[in-house]
Scaffold this active site. Structure first.
Site, short mmCIF file in Angstrom:
data_model
loop_
_atom_site.label_atom_id
_atom_site.label_comp_id
_atom_site.label_asym_id
_atom_site.label_seq_id
_atom_site.Cartn_x
_atom_site.Cartn_y
_atom_site.Cartn_z
N GLU A 347 0.85 -1.18 0.00
CA GLU A 347 0.00 0.00 0.00
C GLU A 347 0.90 1.24 0.00
O GLU A 347 2.00 1.21 0.55
CB GLU A 347 -0.92 0.02 1.22
CG GLU A 347 -0.25 0.38 2.51
CD GLU A 347 -1.18 0.28 3.72
OE1 GLU A 347 -1.61 1.35 4.18
OE2 GLU A 347 -1.44 -0.83 4.19
N HIS A 430 -1.22 -8.03 10.61
CA HIS A 430 -2.04 -9.10 10.03
C HIS A 430 -1.67 -10.49 10.53
O HIS A 430 -1.31 -11.36 9.73
CB HIS A 430 -1.89 -9.12 8.50
CG HIS A 430 -2.22 -7.84 7.80
ND1 HIS A 430 -1.80 -7.56 6.53
CD2 HIS A 430 -2.95 -6.76 8.19
CE1 HIS A 430 -2.23 -6.36 6.15
NE2 HIS A 430 -2.94 -5.85 7.15
N ASN A 468 -4.23 -7.36 2.18
CA ASN A 468 -4.82 -7.06 3.49
C ASN A 468 -5.97 -8.05 3.72
O ASN A 468 -6.76 -8.29 2.82
CB ASN A 468 -5.33 -5.63 3.52
CG ASN A 468 -4.32 -4.67 2.94
OD1 ASN A 468 -3.92 -4.81 1.79
ND2 ASN A 468 -3.87 -3.73 3.72
P1 FDA Z 1 -10.45 -9.23 15.30
O1 FDA Z 1 -9.08 -9.05 15.84
O2 FDA Z 1 -10.98 -8.22 14.37
O3 FDA Z 1 -11.49 -9.35 16.52
C1 FDA Z 1 -11.27 -10.12 17.66
C2 FDA Z 1 -12.05 -9.52 18.82
O4 FDA Z 1 -12.03 -10.44 19.91
C3 FDA Z 1 -11.46 -8.22 19.36
O5 FDA Z 1 -12.47 -7.24 19.44
C4 FDA Z 1 -10.94 -8.60 20.74
O6 FDA Z 1 -11.04 -7.55 21.69
C5 FDA Z 1 -11.85 -9.75 21.13
N1 FDA Z 1 -11.25 -10.68 22.09
C6 FDA Z 1 -10.00 -11.23 22.04
N2 FDA Z 1 -9.80 -12.05 23.10
C7 FDA Z 1 -10.95 -12.01 23.83
C8 FDA Z 1 -11.34 -12.64 25.05
N3 FDA Z 1 -10.52 -13.47 25.71
N4 FDA Z 1 -12.58 -12.37 25.54
C9 FDA Z 1 -13.43 -11.53 24.88
N5 FDA Z 1 -13.09 -10.91 23.72
C10 FDA Z 1 -11.87 -11.14 23.20
N6 FDA Z 1 -6.88 -5.50 7.38
C11 FDA Z 1 -7.37 -5.18 6.15
O7 FDA Z 1 -7.91 -6.06 5.45
N7 FDA Z 1 -7.29 -3.89 5.70
C12 FDA Z 1 -6.68 -2.90 6.42
O8 FDA Z 1 -6.63 -1.75 5.99
C13 FDA Z 1 -6.12 -3.25 7.69
N8 FDA Z 1 -5.45 -2.31 8.44
C14 FDA Z 1 -5.07 -2.63 9.73
C15 FDA Z 1 -4.50 -1.64 10.54
C16 FDA Z 1 -4.18 -1.93 11.86
C17 FDA Z 1 -3.54 -0.86 12.72
C18 FDA Z 1 -4.43 -3.22 12.39
C19 FDA Z 1 -4.10 -3.56 13.81
C20 FDA Z 1 -4.97 -4.20 11.58
C21 FDA Z 1 -5.28 -3.92 10.26
N9 FDA Z 1 -5.87 -4.89 9.43
C22 FDA Z 1 -6.29 -4.56 8.17
C23 FDA Z 1 -6.06 -6.27 9.91
C24 FDA Z 1 -7.51 -6.58 10.28
O9 FDA Z 1 -8.07 -5.57 11.10
C25 FDA Z 1 -7.56 -7.94 11.01
O10 FDA Z 1 -7.00 -8.91 10.14
C26 FDA Z 1 -8.97 -8.35 11.39
O11 FDA Z 1 -9.53 -7.41 12.28
C27 FDA Z 1 -8.98 -9.72 12.06
O12 FDA Z 1 -10.32 -10.14 12.19
P2 FDA Z 1 -10.74 -11.27 13.20
O13 FDA Z 1 -12.18 -11.56 13.02
O14 FDA Z 1 -9.78 -12.41 13.05
O15 FDA Z 1 -10.49 -10.70 14.67
#
Ligand code: FDA
Length: 492
Positions: A347, A430, A468
């Site tokens: 990107e 990621h 992504n």
């Molecule tokens: P995700 O991480 O979204 O959700 C998991 C949830 O479970 C969280 O809300 C967490 O708090 C909760 N949780 C965890 N443990 C728990 C527990 N024990 N009890 C209760 N709740 C709990 N991707 C993309 O495609 N385009 C982009 O532009 C970006 N940009 C980007 C920027 C930044 C700064 C980050 C950090 C990440 C990205 N990503 C991205 C990655 C993308 O956001 C990521 O891959 C997904 O959110 C993952 O989705 P999941 O459903 O796997 O879990």
């Protein structure tokens, strides 16, 4: 301790959790969703912008944790952005109702079909490209910036310059779709509505414009009347009972992270969508504490999706810098994936620091030639990662090649200002894998050795997807939950 008997629990409200919630609720199931982070909309607390990190900027930390500019002292609060630090890699994750969708850059990229086939040889690619990907584009409200706005808007100078330079260096560029509403952004620019992307908002949450999951899947799920979301509820352990149901130990906290109640949830069906690292933490920790049965592949086939950050400092005034004012939403990418020697996608990232730092930032996404492994360290009761420099050798080579070619064509230097030696090998947004679809789960995400436990999040993807990842995570979750419901897995 309060005790609750409920039929279906989902842990985590990111992409996997939100898709599962909507489809189960639509099928008439009553669902409880436990999320450790805050429901920001309900709390009515605004997100902070990049230049003034406040409450939303970090998960219970005393200092802000963005990859750059970390001089800001904080009062610990259950913020949206968390960082998990391992020996050779730091992993950023989103927390709150909406998970990663609250903090991410909204880039909604569909993987290349041939790479998708390579990563998931057993999935019906045609069905994904004709049905699941278009479905998630619609549900996530994916849209594309208008070329005219991109051309005219001073906040996208960094993209225009980045693309021109890439072309000069012989690279191909592509337009990157996003879930940020570009019509809203145009109104922001005309000062008709409050500003968000044009006001340095991203990674600590967007107050306007971004269609995060709380505005899409989760909202629709709540509208069915079948979903209850309990925020600030952290699941600590999972125990499997003799009748194959589950008992969850849960702590409810306040926004300072202090426990205000211990709760027990007994459920017949459990969907684990805590994100790659959260899901692995829960599985491996529960295995150590309660002997939760685990398949031998849990933790294996983990990867950073080839994330490798790098940057360039401009020395040539000719390029005119990247602009003092920058939108936080990336819309351009460089696609070098089909180059056999140096395959990568990157990107053209903004660096909205409020002044022209004449610096270009790139998040490269590479193949992951050598996968890592997540395992449990009983002494510290925490996760450990088998991942070091040897896993990122090829990524570094690609970054070096890319920067050299860009500098040769355009001038500039590798950015030592952003990263030590100009390379951020240890920055991961990621994390993927560890509970890979069809390895430690069946073909629809049911964990092997279990009758009532389903994994639906990024951990299903074997460490790499070439772009992504959230579009793919959402599509895989749609595919799994549709089939699980069809097979009556949730008839409780
Ligand atoms: P995700 O991480 O979204 O959700 C998991 C949830 O479970 C969280 O809300 C967490 O708090 C909760 N949780 C965890 N443990 C728990 C527990 N024990 N009890 C209760 N709740 C709990 N991707 C993309 O495609 N385009 C982009 O532009 C970006 N940009 C980007 C920027 C930044 C700064 C980050 C950090 C990440 C990205 N990503 C991205 C990655 C993308 O956001 C990521 O891959 C997904 O959110 C993952 O989705 P999941 O459903 O796997 O879990």
């Amino acid at each position: 301790k309060e005790n609750f008997d409920v039929p279906i629990v989902i842990i985590g409200s990111g992409y996997g959790g939100a898709v599962s919630a909507l489809r189960l609720c639509e099928a008439g199931k009553k669902v409880i969703l436990l999320e450790m982070g805050l429901n920001w909309e309900k709390a009515g607390i605004p997100f902070s912008n990049l230049l003034k990190p406040g409450k939303s900027s970090a998960w219970l930390k005393k200092k802000s944790i963005a990859p750059f500019m970390n001089i800001f002292p904080l009062t610990p609060f259950t913020g949206t952005l968390d960082r998990l630090d391992f020996e050779s890699i730091n992993i950023w994750v989103g927390r709150g109702v909406g998970g990663g969708s609250l903090v991410n850059g909204g880039m909604a990229v569909t993987p290349k079909e041939n790479y998708f086939k390579e990563v998931f040889p057993n999935l019906d690619a045609e069905k994904f490209y004709n049905y699941y990907f278009p479905l998630v584009h619609k549900e996530l409200k994916v849209n594309i910036i208008s070329e005219q706005f991109l051309k005219d808007c001073p906040y996208y100078k960094f993209t225009r310059v980045g693309e021109k330079e890439a072309h000069k260096a012989g690279f191909k560029t592509i337009r990157v779709p996003n879930v940020y509403d570009f019509r809203y952004m145009e109104k922001e620019f005309r000062n008709e509505v409050p500003r968000s992307a044009l006001n340095t908002e991203v990674i600590y949450g967007n107050n306007y414009g971004k269609n995060s999951l709380d505005k899409t899947y989760l909202k629709k799920a709540l509208d069915t009347g079948n979903l209850e979301i309990l925020d600030l509820h952290r699941v600590d352990t999972i125990r499997m009972n003799t009748d194959k149901s589950y008992t969850l130990q849960v702590q409810q906290t306040d926004t300072a992270g202090t426990t205000i109640a211990h709760k027990i949830f007994n459920c017949k069906k459990l969907v684990l969508s805590a994100g790659t690292m959260g899901t692995l933490q829960l599985l491996l920790h529960s295995n150590a504490i309660h002997d939760l049965p685990l398949h031998k592949h849990i933790g294996k086939n983990w990867g950073n999706n080839g994330n490798f950050m790098t940057g360039r400092n401009w020395v040539k005034p000719l390029s005119g810098g990247t602009g003092a004012r920058q939108s936080t939403i990336p819309v351009g990418g460089i696609d070098n994936w089909d180059d056999a020697e140096h395959p990568f996608f990157t990107e053209i990232a903004p660096l909205p620091m409020g002044m022209d730092v004449a610096t270009a930032l790139y998040l490269l996404i590479n193949r992951v030639d050598k996968k890592g492994e997540v395992y449990y360290d009983p002494t510290n009761q925490s996760l450990k990662l088998n991942w070091d420099k040897s896993n990122t050798v090829k990524m570094r080579e690609n970054a070096r090649y890319f920067i050299r070619k860009m500098n040769q064509a355009n001038g500039g230097t590798r950015s030592h200002f952003l990263f030590h030696n100009g390379f951020g090998a240890d920055i991961c947004y990621h994390p993927l894998g560890g509970c890979v679809l069809g390895e430690s789960t069946d073909e629809y995400g049911k964990l092997k050795g279990h009758e009532n436990l389903y994994i639906l999040d990024g951990s299903l993807i074997p460490g790499t997807i070439g772009v992504n990842p959230f579009v793919t995570i959402t599509a895989i979750a749609e595919y799994c939950i549709e089939n699980l419901i069809r097979k009556n897995e949730f008839s409780v």
